[in-house]
Write a protein that holds these residues in place. Structure first.
Motif, mmCIF file in Angstrom:
data_model
loop_
_atom_site.group_PDB
_atom_site.id
_atom_site.type_symbol
_atom_site.label_atom_id
_atom_site.label_comp_id
_atom_site.label_asym_id
_atom_site.label_seq_id
_atom_site.Cartn_x
_atom_site.Cartn_y
_atom_site.Cartn_z
ATOM 1 N N ALA A 177 43.461 -9.963 32.271
ATOM 2 C CA ALA A 177 42.579 -11.061 32.680
ATOM 3 C C ALA A 177 43.237 -11.908 33.765
ATOM 4 O O ALA A 177 42.565 -12.379 34.699
ATOM 5 N N ALA A 178 44.542 -12.102 33.659
ATOM 6 C CA ALA A 178 45.256 -12.904 34.660
ATOM 7 C C ALA A 178 45.222 -12.225 36.024
ATOM 8 O O ALA A 178 44.990 -12.868 37.055
ATOM 9 N N VAL A 179 45.442 -10.903 36.041
ATOM 10 C CA VAL A 179 45.429 -10.174 37.313
ATOM 11 C C VAL A 179 44.025 -10.143 37.897
ATOM 12 O O VAL A 179 43.842 -10.174 39.122
ATOM 13 N N ARG A 180 43.015 -10.113 37.034
ATOM 14 C CA ARG A 180 41.624 -10.046 37.495
ATOM 15 C C ARG A 180 41.238 -11.274 38.324
ATOM 16 O O ARG A 180 40.283 -11.224 39.115
ATOM 17 N N MET A 181 41.952 -12.383 38.157
ATOM 18 C CA MET A 181 41.677 -13.564 38.982
ATOM 19 C C MET A 181 41.848 -13.256 40.461
ATOM 20 O O MET A 181 41.175 -13.829 41.317
ATOM 21 N N PHE A 182 42.782 -12.347 40.764
ATOM 22 C CA PHE A 182 43.116 -12.057 42.148
ATOM 23 C C PHE A 182 42.252 -10.945 42.749
ATOM 24 O O PHE A 182 42.011 -10.940 43.951
ATOM 25 N N SER A 183 41.848 -10.015 41.921
ATOM 26 C CA SER A 183 41.108 -8.874 42.451
ATOM 27 C C SER A 183 40.267 -8.235 41.356
ATOM 28 O O SER A 183 40.722 -8.080 40.212
ATOM 29 N N PRO A 184 39.033 -7.808 41.689
ATOM 30 C CA PRO A 184 38.202 -7.091 40.716
ATOM 31 C C PRO A 184 38.501 -5.598 40.675
ATOM 32 O O PRO A 184 37.943 -4.874 39.848
ATOM 33 N N ASP A 185 39.378 -5.130 41.553
ATOM 34 C CA ASP A 185 39.680 -3.701 41.643
ATOM 35 C C ASP A 185 40.459 -3.243 40.408
ATOM 36 O O ASP A 185 41.511 -3.791 40.078
ATOM 37 N N GLU A 186 39.961 -2.208 39.699
ATOM 38 C CA GLU A 186 40.560 -1.773 38.440
ATOM 39 C C GLU A 186 41.974 -1.220 38.626
ATOM 40 O O GLU A 186 42.841 -1.392 37.770
ATOM 41 N N ALA A 187 42.228 -0.518 39.730
ATOM 42 C CA ALA A 187 43.566 0.021 39.971
ATOM 43 C C ALA A 187 44.575 -1.114 40.162
ATOM 44 O O ALA A 187 45.696 -1.068 39.644
ATOM 45 N N VAL A 188 44.170 -2.131 40.892
ATOM 46 C CA VAL A 188 45.046 -3.291 41.109
ATOM 47 C C VAL A 188 45.344 -3.982 39.774
ATOM 48 O O VAL A 188 46.493 -4.354 39.479
ATOM 49 N N ILE A 189 44.312 -4.142 38.953
ATOM 50 C CA ILE A 189 44.480 -4.782 37.641
ATOM 51 C C ILE A 189 45.428 -3.974 36.759
ATOM 52 O O ILE A 189 46.305 -4.525 36.089
#
Length: 440
Positions: free
Chosen positions: A333-345
């Motif tokens: 959830a924290a990473v999702r703040m920066f990007s909606p891309d699933e690979a990035v998350i």
């Protein structure tokens, strides 16, 4: 800080400083969040890959600011008002010179640094644009850090926090306006940041000029006292060189990350932004321990200096442990703040869960280093940190990528390897240092 309850003084001094660091972190974090959601993951990766280069410049100057803070803190603790006056004016004059030199050198180094980091073609142009704009206006950040360092050295961490909160809100508003409304992309994010930093610099200079306290800045008396500058360098330059060499080493770490492509780069960028929230307590407590020890050393309070160092380590470990636990649990959830891309998350959460708790070791090492600097010993911590953060880390990265497995997780684990060994060596060195001091 030479009298009164130690725990209360450390907490009340470091908490505003930690909040200030949070808001300062928001400068770059807001850029990443807005760019990652409204521009592209390549733009997010570009900002992430530039962080290590900006840090190299800022950390170099922070070493100088640390030396100045120790000198000012010593004179403040000893109530040597004439030397305090000269130290403040020397610090301000040298800051303006450093700002000009670092801006020129940093701008010239943009392209070579990005090449060394093996920045991918789809990220290179955005990274170069962001860096050139950011470094072109970095003097605002350096001047603010200088001014807030002077205030912290005399025990005032509240007013710099107020300025930082104000300009952080301004940065968010400008980011939204330049990126979303004017659609200036990554350039808009960089311009918003440097404009906000110039406002914070102007406010801190105005405060130093108009205050009636003993550290007041008088522009007519601006000068460089070379004996004081030499003392600042003797304390601060080992720290500055350590920071520069460590950051330069991290450029090669970023190069290993960049080789995996923009998804891993963006995930690593998100991890680094969130990792800084765990890093903040130890950074703040390290500065607090430097100020606390420098003032008590100046006043001859050896026992109080030691107890303050122990309590600073205890607080740091507790806060890092709790923060790491929360961030690890909510990593996706924290990473999702920066990007909606699933690979990035996926990659960002992996880096967080692999490394977060190991920051406790780094926290102990940083607080001990801060306390030793407060005693005027910068060389010992510098050598230990350089050995572990540069030599050990590079040996580890070469070994795992060539003889074990070249994976993002193992490359990212290069940071904890250096933290753990640095902590062990720092503890041994600090113990020996205290025994030598007690025998004198």
């Amino acid at each position: 800080m030479t009298q009164g309850p130690i725990l209360r003084q450390l907490v009340f001094f470091s908490f505003p400083l930690m909040l200030g660091n949070v808001f300062q972190l928001l400068y770059n974090m807001v850029d990443s969040i807005i760019v990652g959601n409204f521009v592209s993951k390549q733009a997010l990766a570009a900002i992430g890959s530039t962080t290590v280069i900006v840090s190299m410049i800022v950390f170099f100057f922070s070493g100088f600011a640390t030396g100045a803070g120790v000198v000012i803190g010593n004179n403040f603790g000893a109530r040597n008002m004439d030397r305090l006056h000269d130290a403040v004016h020397t610090t301000v004059a040298a800051t303006f010179i450093f700002s000009l030199l670092l801006t020129l050198l940093g701008t010239a180094a943009v392209r070579p640094m990005l090449v060394i980091m093996r920045t991918p073609e789809d990220v290179f142009r955005d990274a170069a644009l962001y860096l050139r704009i950011y470094i072109g206006g970095i003097s605002g950040l350096l001047i603010y850090n200088m001014g807030s360092g002077i205030l912290r050295a005399v025990g005032d961490s509240i007013r710099p926090l107020g300025f930082l909160i104000l300009t952080s809100v301004l940065n968010i508003l400008l980011d939204l306006f330049f990126v979303i409304v004017l659609k200036l992309g990554i350039a808009g994010a960089a311009v918003a940041t440097i404009l906000s930093q110039f406002v914070s610099a102007a406010l801190i200079l105005l405060l130093l000029t108009r205050t009636r306290d003993i550290y007041r800045l008088d522009w007519r008396e601006l000068h460089i006292d070379f004996p004081i500058l030499k003392k600042i360098f003797s304390i601060g330059m080992p720290t500055a060189l350590q920071a520069v060499i460590t950051s330069f080493s991290n450029i090669f770490v970023q190069g290993y990350i960049n080789a995996f492509g923009s998804d891993v780069m963006a995930g690593w960028s998100c991890y680094n932004k969130l990792d800084h929230f765990i890093f903040l307590p130890m950074q703040s407590m390290s500065v607090a321990s430097t100020t606390f020890v420098s003032q008590n050393a100046g006043a001859g309070n050896e026992r109080r200096s030691r107890r303050g160092t122990f309590l600073a380590i205890l607080i740091t470990c507790l806060v890092i442990g709790v923060t790491a636990a929360v961030l690890t649990f909510f990593a996706p959830a924290a990473v999702r703040m920066f990007s909606p891309d699933e690979a990035v998350i996926r990659y960002g959460a992996m880096f967080i869960r692999t490394n977060a708790f190991f920051l406790i070791f780094n926290g102990i090492a940083q607080v001990l280093a801060g306390a030793l600097r407060g005693r005027g010993d910068s060389r010992g911590p510098m050598v230990i940190m350089l050995f572990n953060f540069v030599v050990v880390r590079q040996i580890y990265l070469y070994w795992v990528t060539h003889f074990v497995a070249n994976t993002p997780r193992l490359v990212g684990f290069g940071y904890p390897v250096g933290w753990v060994l640095c902590c062990v060596m720092e503890l041994i060195y600090a113990w020996c240092h205290l025994k030598r001091s007690a025998s004198r």
